[in-house]
Design a protein around this motif. Structure first.
Motif, PDB file in Angstrom:
ATOM      1  N   ILE A  44      19.631 -16.540   6.227  1.00 30.92           N
ATOM      2  CA  ILE A  44      18.952 -17.316   5.196  1.00 30.92           C
ATOM      3  C   ILE A  44      18.973 -18.772   5.626  1.00 30.92           C
ATOM      4  CG2 ILE A  44      19.063 -18.098   2.809  1.00 30.92           C
ATOM      5  CD1 ILE A  44      20.160 -15.283   2.158  1.00 30.92           C
ATOM      6  N   CYS A  45      17.801 -19.375   5.590  1.00 33.52           N
ATOM      7  CA  CYS A  45      17.677 -20.752   6.083  1.00 33.52           C
ATOM      8  C   CYS A  45      17.949 -21.722   4.947  1.00 33.52           C
ATOM      9  CB  CYS A  45      16.273 -20.969   6.641  1.00 33.52           C
ATOM     10  SG  CYS A  45      15.954 -22.650   7.163  1.00 33.52           S
ATOM     11  N   ARG A  46      19.041 -22.469   5.050  1.00 33.72           N
ATOM     12  CA  ARG A  46      19.387 -23.408   3.977  1.00 33.72           C
ATOM     13  C   ARG A  46      19.291 -24.854   4.431  1.00 33.72           C
ATOM     14  NH1 ARG A  46      22.001 -19.645   0.741  1.00 33.72           N
ATOM     15  NH2 ARG A  46      23.117 -18.061   1.947  1.00 33.72           N
ATOM     16  N   PHE A  72       9.851 -26.920  19.703  1.00 42.60           N
ATOM     17  CA  PHE A  72      10.277 -28.166  19.068  1.00 42.60           C
ATOM     18  C   PHE A  72      10.977 -29.040  20.092  1.00 42.60           C
ATOM     19  CE2 PHE A  72      10.167 -24.927  15.791  1.00 42.60           C
ATOM     20  CZ  PHE A  72       9.482 -25.556  14.768  1.00 42.60           C
ATOM     21  N   PHE A  73      10.593 -30.309  20.126  1.00 43.12           N
ATOM     22  CA  PHE A  73      11.230 -31.260  21.039  1.00 43.12           C
ATOM     23  C   PHE A  73      11.802 -32.430  20.244  1.00 43.12           C
ATOM     24  CE2 PHE A  73       7.982 -29.016  23.469  1.00 43.12           C
ATOM     25  CZ  PHE A  73       8.744 -28.575  24.542  1.00 43.12           C
ATOM     26  N   GLU A  74      12.297 -33.434  20.958  1.00 45.48           N
ATOM     27  CA  GLU A  74      12.866 -34.634  20.323  1.00 45.48           C
ATOM     28  C   GLU A  74      12.006 -35.104  19.144  1.00 45.48           C
ATOM     29  OE1 GLU A  74      13.364 -33.777  24.077  1.00 45.48           O
ATOM     30  OE2 GLU A  74      11.578 -34.992  23.709  1.00 45.48           O
ATOM     31  N   ASN A  75      12.658 -35.467  18.075  1.00 42.22           N
ATOM     32  CA  ASN A  75      12.030 -36.083  16.899  1.00 42.22           C
ATOM     33  C   ASN A  75      11.244 -35.115  16.022  1.00 42.22           C
ATOM     34  OD1 ASN A  75      13.042 -38.585  17.704  1.00 42.22           O
ATOM     35  ND2 ASN A  75      11.267 -38.944  19.017  1.00 42.22           N
ATOM     36  N   ALA A  76      11.262 -33.840  16.369  1.00 43.10           N
ATOM     37  CA  ALA A  76      10.604 -32.864  15.506  1.00 43.10           C
ATOM     38  C   ALA A  76      11.547 -32.441  14.385  1.00 43.10           C
ATOM     39  CB  ALA A  76      10.185 -31.655  16.315  1.00 43.10           C
ATOM     40  N   LEU A  77      10.958 -31.973  13.315  1.00 39.43           N
ATOM     41  CA  LEU A  77      11.726 -31.400  12.205  1.00 39.43           C
ATOM     42  C   LEU A  77      11.444 -29.908  12.155  1.00 39.43           C
ATOM     43  CD1 LEU A  77      11.069 -33.975   9.349  1.00 39.43           C
ATOM     44  CD2 LEU A  77      13.323 -33.319  10.229  1.00 39.43           C
ATOM     45  N   TYR A  78      12.476 -29.128  11.870  1.00 41.13           N
ATOM     46  CA  TYR A  78      12.265 -27.701  11.681  1.00 41.13           C
ATOM     47  C   TYR A  78      12.949 -27.187  10.425  1.00 41.13           C
ATOM     48  CZ  TYR A  78      13.040 -22.765  11.695  1.00 41.13           C
ATOM     49  OH  TYR A  78      13.097 -21.471  11.278  1.00 41.13           O
ATOM     50  N   THR A  79      12.215 -26.401   9.674  1.00 42.59           N
ATOM     51  CA  THR A  79      12.839 -25.524   8.688  1.00 42.59           C
ATOM     52  C   THR A  79      11.933 -24.312   8.520  1.00 42.59           C
ATOM     53  OG1 THR A  79      13.967 -25.422   6.566  1.00 42.59           O
ATOM     54  CG2 THR A  79      11.773 -26.403   6.550  1.00 42.59           C
ATOM     55  N   ASP A  80      12.488 -23.176   8.118  1.00 39.94           N
ATOM     56  CA  ASP A  80      11.640 -22.055   7.760  1.00 39.94           C
ATOM     57  C   ASP A  80      11.309 -22.189   6.286  1.00 39.94           C
ATOM     58  OD1 ASP A  80      10.321 -19.757   7.201  1.00 39.94           O
ATOM     59  OD2 ASP A  80      12.087 -18.471   7.266  1.00 39.94           O
ATOM     60  N   THR A  86      12.510 -19.935  -0.766  1.00 42.48           N
ATOM     61  CA  THR A  86      12.682 -18.767  -1.629  1.00 42.48           C
ATOM     62  C   THR A  86      14.090 -18.170  -1.541  1.00 42.48           C
ATOM     63  OG1 THR A  86      12.036 -17.174   0.068  1.00 42.48           O
ATOM     64  CG2 THR A  86      10.264 -18.169  -1.232  1.00 42.48           C
ATOM     65  N   GLY A  87      14.853 -18.563  -0.499  1.00 43.25           N
ATOM     66  CA  GLY A  87      16.170 -17.966  -0.330  1.00 43.25           C
ATOM     67  C   GLY A  87      16.136 -16.569   0.263  1.00 43.25           C
ATOM     68  N   GLN A  88      14.936 -16.128   0.674  1.00 40.52           N
ATOM     69  CA  GLN A  88      14.797 -14.834   1.341  1.00 40.52           C
ATOM     70  C   GLN A  88      15.347 -14.905   2.766  1.00 40.52           C
ATOM     71  OE1 GLN A  88      12.394 -12.104   0.105  1.00 40.52           O
ATOM     72  NE2 GLN A  88      13.089 -13.127  -1.758  1.00 40.52           N
ATOM     73  N   PRO A  89      15.795 -13.776   3.303  1.00 36.16           N
ATOM     74  CA  PRO A  89      16.172 -13.751   4.716  1.00 36.16           C
ATOM     75  C   PRO A  89      14.950 -14.079   5.573  1.00 36.16           C
ATOM     76  CG  PRO A  89      16.846 -11.720   3.615  1.00 36.16           C
ATOM     77  CD  PRO A  89      16.013 -12.483   2.643  1.00 36.16           C
ATOM     78  N   THR A  90      15.206 -14.804   6.631  1.00 38.09           N
ATOM     79  CA  THR A  90      14.098 -15.269   7.468  1.00 38.09           C
ATOM     80  C   THR A  90      13.626 -14.189   8.439  1.00 38.09           C
ATOM     81  OG1 THR A  90      13.404 -16.959   9.026  1.00 38.09           O
ATOM     82  CG2 THR A  90      15.659 -16.188   9.225  1.00 38.09           C
ATOM     83  N   ASP A  99      19.954 -27.792  26.050  1.00 45.41           N
ATOM     84  CA  ASP A  99      21.025 -28.294  25.182  1.00 45.41           C
ATOM     85  C   ASP A  99      20.421 -29.242  24.145  1.00 45.41           C
ATOM     86  OD1 ASP A  99      22.642 -26.862  26.845  1.00 45.41           O
ATOM     87  OD2 ASP A  99      23.631 -28.592  27.762  1.00 45.41           O
ATOM     88  N   CYS A 100      20.900 -29.141  22.923  1.00 49.60           N
ATOM     89  CA  CYS A 100      20.304 -29.903  21.820  1.00 49.60           C
ATOM     90  C   CYS A 100      21.338 -30.728  21.057  1.00 49.60           C
ATOM     91  CB  CYS A 100      19.671 -28.964  20.798  1.00 49.60           C
ATOM     92  SG  CYS A 100      18.204 -28.126  21.360  1.00 49.60           S
ATOM     93  N   ALA A 101      20.891 -31.871  20.575  1.00 46.45           N
ATOM     94  CA  ALA A 101      21.645 -32.613  19.563  1.00 46.45           C
ATOM     95  C   ALA A 101      20.802 -32.625  18.301  1.00 46.45           C
ATOM     96  CB  ALA A 101      21.933 -34.028  20.035  1.00 46.45           C
ATOM     97  N   LEU A 102      21.390 -32.226  17.190  1.00 45.11           N
ATOM     98  CA  LEU A 102      20.646 -32.003  15.956  1.00 45.11           C
ATOM     99  C   LEU A 102      21.234 -32.776  14.779  1.00 45.11           C
ATOM    100  CD1 LEU A 102      20.509 -28.099  16.299  1.00 45.11           C
ATOM    101  CD2 LEU A 102      18.810 -29.751  17.113  1.00 45.11           C
ATOM    102  N   VAL A 103      20.369 -33.108  13.843  1.00 40.46           N
ATOM    103  CA  VAL A 103      20.825 -33.676  12.571  1.00 40.46           C
ATOM    104  C   VAL A 103      20.320 -32.744  11.478  1.00 40.46           C
ATOM    105  CG1 VAL A 103      20.812 -35.670  11.047  1.00 40.46           C
ATOM    106  CG2 VAL A 103      20.555 -35.991  13.513  1.00 40.46           C
ATOM    107  N   GLN A 104      21.185 -32.417  10.540  1.00 38.37           N
ATOM    108  CA  GLN A 104      20.789 -31.461   9.505  1.00 38.37           C
ATOM    109  C   GLN A 104      21.126 -31.942   8.110  1.00 38.37           C
ATOM    110  OE1 GLN A 104      22.915 -27.871  11.094  1.00 38.37           O
ATOM    111  NE2 GLN A 104      20.834 -27.074  11.306  1.00 38.37           N
ATOM    112  N   PHE A 105      20.352 -31.424   7.143  1.00 41.04           N
ATOM    113  CA  PHE A 105      20.736 -31.584   5.739  1.00 41.04           C
ATOM    114  C   PHE A 105      20.313 -30.335   4.988  1.00 41.04           C
ATOM    115  CE2 PHE A 105      16.401 -32.590   4.468  1.00 41.04           C
ATOM    116  CZ  PHE A 105      15.874 -33.184   5.607  1.00 41.04           C
TER     117      PHE A 105
END
Lengths: 191, 191
Positions: A44-46, A72-80, A86-90, A99-105
């Motif tokens: 589930i993607c939160r 997705f590369f530098e400066n892109a945003l991702y969410t499902d 909906t809280g459904q399984p993705t 290798d990636c460095a990520l920021v999340q909320f």
DNA sequence: CCGAATGATTGATTTCGGTTAAGAAATTAC
DNA sequence: GTAATTTCTTAACCGAAATCAATCATTCGG
């Protein structure tokens, strides 16, 4: 790292000092090694994920076959969106190509921000609109144009892709088999 | 007519009396006869349109050929995001399949509403998110499944479509030629 | 009610990407 | 640096949808 995400948000709608602080307070950072997973089908993607550096590949598995949807590369945003909203399984798999460095909320924190600062509602709206437009463009390309044209447009638009992504992923992204992409490249070279 | 549009909006986020009035103040109604145009390629889209009754067909013209993207029926909302948001001339053609009753409001007025009542920002966000999800579903279907499967899913999901829309438009919507749809139907009937 | 226009079906042929299989080239691991 | 693995290319064959062309069915206007 969060600075660069804030910068991006400010280009959508400018944030006050207070709003920036409220946002920074809910972000966390994270690293991912090549081939590690950000998301697997059934999760589930939160979270919303900002790619500070590195690259990711998003794909679906259909009849045991990987269908690459997006890179997705530098400066892109991702969410499902589907799972996130909906809280459904993705149905999505997201794997680090490099290798990636990520920021999340999190979604929960984002909802809080929506309540407390309407400017985030605005940023959310504009982001969703942009996501729609870019999907729409991909859609049009994929359904209206031949594989050869799709390939040509892609090297035009993203020549860098071929430096960073194996060709068989690109073939999948173009909606064809690696053998076909190889044929197209040959055809174009000898012409 | 505007009542039913308000109803729809209230299911997204509930509006106060004041907000409803502000909204109603900027709506206009309009009728369209079968075969009349709501939008033609090259126009600039400045309106959001709610279909109160009737139906519309959205298509692109590619190499002189019409590619049907979507059908709109009662209670649907239509706008060309690209043109609406950027002010660029549209690539879309939208034509009435049946006589229509429509409710419209302009981008300029919507921007005003966004400023004055953040709840509209929220409605805008959620609408864009939904548009994204539905486009995404179409995308998946169109790129991952065979024409035959796409056809099966469509009669499952929208049996009414075949009552209201000529088969060659449906073929185009499915991304195939009328002849092919005819063959698929024959194949399925004799099996 | 009839003729014209529109829409659906059918058949013959072509085209293009998929499939299968093999081998070449490049990358990775030891 | 070499073997092993991964990735890319090439070729022969196949199949499904496109194309081309004709005919049938239905709807619409007068």
């Amino acid at each position: 790292m969060t600075d660069r995400l804030l910068q991006q948000l400010n280009t959508i709608a400018s944030l006050t000092e207070t709003e920036e602080q409220a946002f920074v307070a809910v972000t966390t950072t994270r690293r991912l090694r090549k081939k590690e997973w950000l998301m697997r089908q059934g999760d589930i993607c939160r979270m919303v994920t900002f790619i500070y550096s590195g690259s990711l590949r998003l794909f679906h598995t259909v009849d045991g076959e990987e269908k690459t949807i997006q890179f997705f590369f530098e400066n892109a945003l991702y969410t499902d969106y589907l799972s996130f909203l909906t809280g459904q399984p993705t149905l999505e798999n997201v794997q680090a190509l490099e290798d990636c460095a990520l920021v999340q909320f999190s979604r929960a924190d984002l909802e809080q921000l929506y309540q407390q600062h309407p400017v985030f509602e605005r940023i959310g709206r504009i982001s969703a609109e942009r996501a729609f437009l870019s999907l729409s463009a991909r859609n049009t390309l994929l359904t209206n144009q031949s594989p050869e044209i799709r390939y040509q447009q892609l090297i035009q638009a993203r020549p860098d892709l071929f430096q960073r992504v194996p060709q068989y992923h690109i073939a999948s992204f173009l909606g064809i088999k690696p053998e076909s992409l190889s044929r197209i490249r040959k055809r174009m070279a000898t012409r």
